[in-house]
Design an enzyme around this catalytic site. Structure first.
Site, PDB file in Angstrom:
ATOM      1  N   LYS A  81      77.928 -46.965  26.897  1.00 16.99           N
ATOM      2  CA  LYS A  81      78.779 -48.162  26.965  1.00 16.99           C
ATOM      3  C   LYS A  81      79.694 -48.276  25.751  1.00 16.99           C
ATOM      4  O   LYS A  81      80.818 -48.755  25.855  1.00 16.99           O
ATOM      5  CB  LYS A  81      77.918 -49.417  27.102  1.00 16.99           C
ATOM      6  CG  LYS A  81      77.308 -49.580  28.484  1.00 16.99           C
ATOM      7  CD  LYS A  81      76.582 -50.910  28.624  1.00 16.99           C
ATOM      8  CE  LYS A  81      76.043 -51.080  30.036  1.00 16.99           C
ATOM      9  NZ  LYS A  81      75.354 -52.380  30.205  1.00 16.99           N
ATOM     10  N   ARG A  82      79.223 -47.830  24.611  1.00 15.93           N
ATOM     11  CA  ARG A  82      80.072 -47.956  23.426  1.00 15.93           C
ATOM     12  C   ARG A  82      81.262 -47.007  23.481  1.00 15.93           C
ATOM     13  O   ARG A  82      82.250 -47.190  22.774  1.00 15.93           O
ATOM     14  CB  ARG A  82      79.262 -47.713  22.149  1.00 15.93           C
ATOM     15  CG  ARG A  82      78.725 -46.310  22.001  1.00 15.93           C
ATOM     16  CD  ARG A  82      77.754 -46.211  20.826  1.00 15.93           C
ATOM     17  NE  ARG A  82      77.133 -44.908  20.739  1.00 15.93           N
ATOM     18  CZ  ARG A  82      77.626 -43.890  20.059  1.00 15.93           C
ATOM     19  NH1 ARG A  82      78.784 -44.024  19.430  1.00 15.93           N
ATOM     20  NH2 ARG A  82      76.991 -42.744  20.006  1.00 15.93           N
TER      21      ARG A  82
END
Length: 464
Positions: free
Chosen positions: A244-245
């Site tokens: 997600k980052r």
């Protein structure tokens, strides 16, 4: 042969970038050959599959324009077919009932680990010539196991990775139906690919270990084998698995962030596939060019800056009416005041060159649709005693000139010459009073869009 490809996501989460790329490659290969692209929802994981995930997949495919020719097919709606095939395999002797409990299977695997062996089902209930099977435990429901070949290898020519060989001794007799009769993943996939006449399976390389199992099941069924191509995963810019980052979010978060589908498609197409040095191309060109020979064997790296660059390119090409439909709702949420304001499409035409997303474009356009509140300190800095007379003269000239960019520019130059000023000395105060900010496109173009009445009113309000 008619090419038939499929995209077969499990609805246990959103449609992510890796899944979207797999769908794109499968879609493009079918389109290139005038074949059929099938959408299949592999929803047999009842604990993790959700209707919301199904909807997210369908929405993501629709946003990208990857429209299927057949489906969506749902595995949970094909239970009768799977049970039929299981029964046929039991009758043919290519599958058998196993009455071991999960605890007993784990115990046999633990014994194998202790001996330094690969943990696997030991074939307790596998029928063989001359073998006496244990007594069936009373009241215990069996699983059904596939009778995997004991010897030889499974070899296939992967269209991405080249020849892959797995020894059958590495594969145990996998469960193909649970005690309640529900089939398992690899079995369902094999039956579906057979029934749907899939000719090419393009999927992520996390499925490589599933492929020999599916090949053996298909061979036991007497079914033709598709060609397999396993695409390497997508990594973040730091070389780590995409998370997600890095941007491993739902595909549907990208339209929310202001990305256009054609930019995402163009970006995904180049993420693990190439056509010479071409970076920007339409989906029509991609369909014409796409083949499996130019799929990369190495993991691709996700680069958000390149995606933003592509999005800027497609925003600049986009029709202003289409952009207005995307921009207006964003601006309305930000409190834009459209009454008496400039035409939004004209504003978009002026602003879109310098924005990377629809959200950036909406934010940039807001300067035309809100009341300016010039910062007092900036006014003090830029509206000096030397500049004030020039502002008064410019306001006077604005009352009589034709209201277009050329005439406004000429009037500004005349005022600058009269007061021996440089352009920023007049342009900065004008930007502050008319828009409330110092950074805008060319000031003559901005003033033209605001209109004479608004410009004069704001000069009178703030310049006095």
């Amino acid at each position: 042969m008619t090419v038939r490809t499929r995209f077969a996501p499990s609805p246990t989460g959103y449609l992510h970038l890796g899944g979207a790329r797999t769908a794109l490659f499968s879609w493009a290969y079918a389109r290139h050959f005038g074949g059929t692209f099938i959408l299949r929802i592999e929803d047999t994981d009842l604990e993790r599959s959700t209707p919301e995930a199904v909807q997210a997949i369908l929405e993501g495919m629709n946003w990208l324009g990857l429209h299927h020719d057949e489906g969506p097919f749902y595995q949970m709606q094909r239970m009768d077919r799977y049970r039929e095939v299981v029964a046929q395999m039991l009758q043919a002797g290519t599958a058998y009932h196993c009455y071991c409990t999960p605890e007993e299977v784990e115990a046999m695997r633990e014994r194998q680990r202790t001996l330094g062996e690969k943990p696997r089902y030991d074939g307790t209930w596998r029928p063989e010539a001359g073998k006496t099977l244990p007594s069936v435990p009373e009241g215990r429901k069996p699983v059904v196991r596939f009778k995997n070949p004991l010897d030889g290898d499974v070899t296939w020519n992967d269209v991405v990775k080249g020849q892959i060989t797995i020894s059958n001794r590495e594969l145990d007799d996998l469960v193909i139906a649970r005690p309640d009769g529900t089939p398992t993943y690899n079995f369902c996939v094999a039956v579906d690919d057979w029934d749907m006449k899939i000719t090419h399976v393009i999927r992520g390389d996390d499925h490589v270990n599933n492929t020999p199992r599916q090949i053996n099941i298909l061979r036991a069924l007497g079914a033709p084998l598709p060609e397999y191509g396993h695409v390497p995963m997508i990594l973040g810019a730091d070389g780590e698995k995409l998370s997600k980052r890095h941007g491993a979010v739902s595909v549907m978060e990208y339209p929310a962030q202001g990305f256009l589908p054609e930019a995402m498609l163009n970006y995904l197409a180049r993420l693990g596939w190439s056509h010479g040095d071409d970076e920007i191309f339409s989906m029509e060109q991609f369909r014409e060019w796409f083949d499996l020979d130019h799929l990369s064997k190495s993991p691709a790296q996700f680069n958000p800056e390149k995606l933003a660059w592509l999005n800027n390119h497609y925003i600049k090409l986009a029709d202003n009416a289409r952009l207005e439909a995307l921009v207006r709702p964003v601006m309305e949420r930000e409190g834009a005041q459209f009454a008496g304001a400039p035409d939004l499409q004209a504003v978009i035409a002026l602003m879109k060159e310098r924005t990377n997303t629809i959200n950036e474009l909406a934010d940039a356009a807001m300067l035309f649709y809100r009341q300016p509140t010039p910062d007092a300190a900036l006014v003090t800095q830029h509206v000096t005693d030397v500049v004030k007379p020039a502002l008064v003269q410019f306001a006077t000239q604005c009352k009589d000139i034709e209201w277009n960019k050329a005439a406004i520019s000429a009037a500004m130059k005349e005022v600058l010459a009269a007061h021996k000023l440089k352009m920023p000395q007049l342009a900065m105060p004008l930007r502050l009073f008319i828009t409330g900010q110092l950074q805008t496109p060319a000031i003559d173009a901005v003033l033209e869009l605001f209109g004479r009445e608004v410009v004069l009113a704001r000069l009178e309000q703030f310049a006095g």
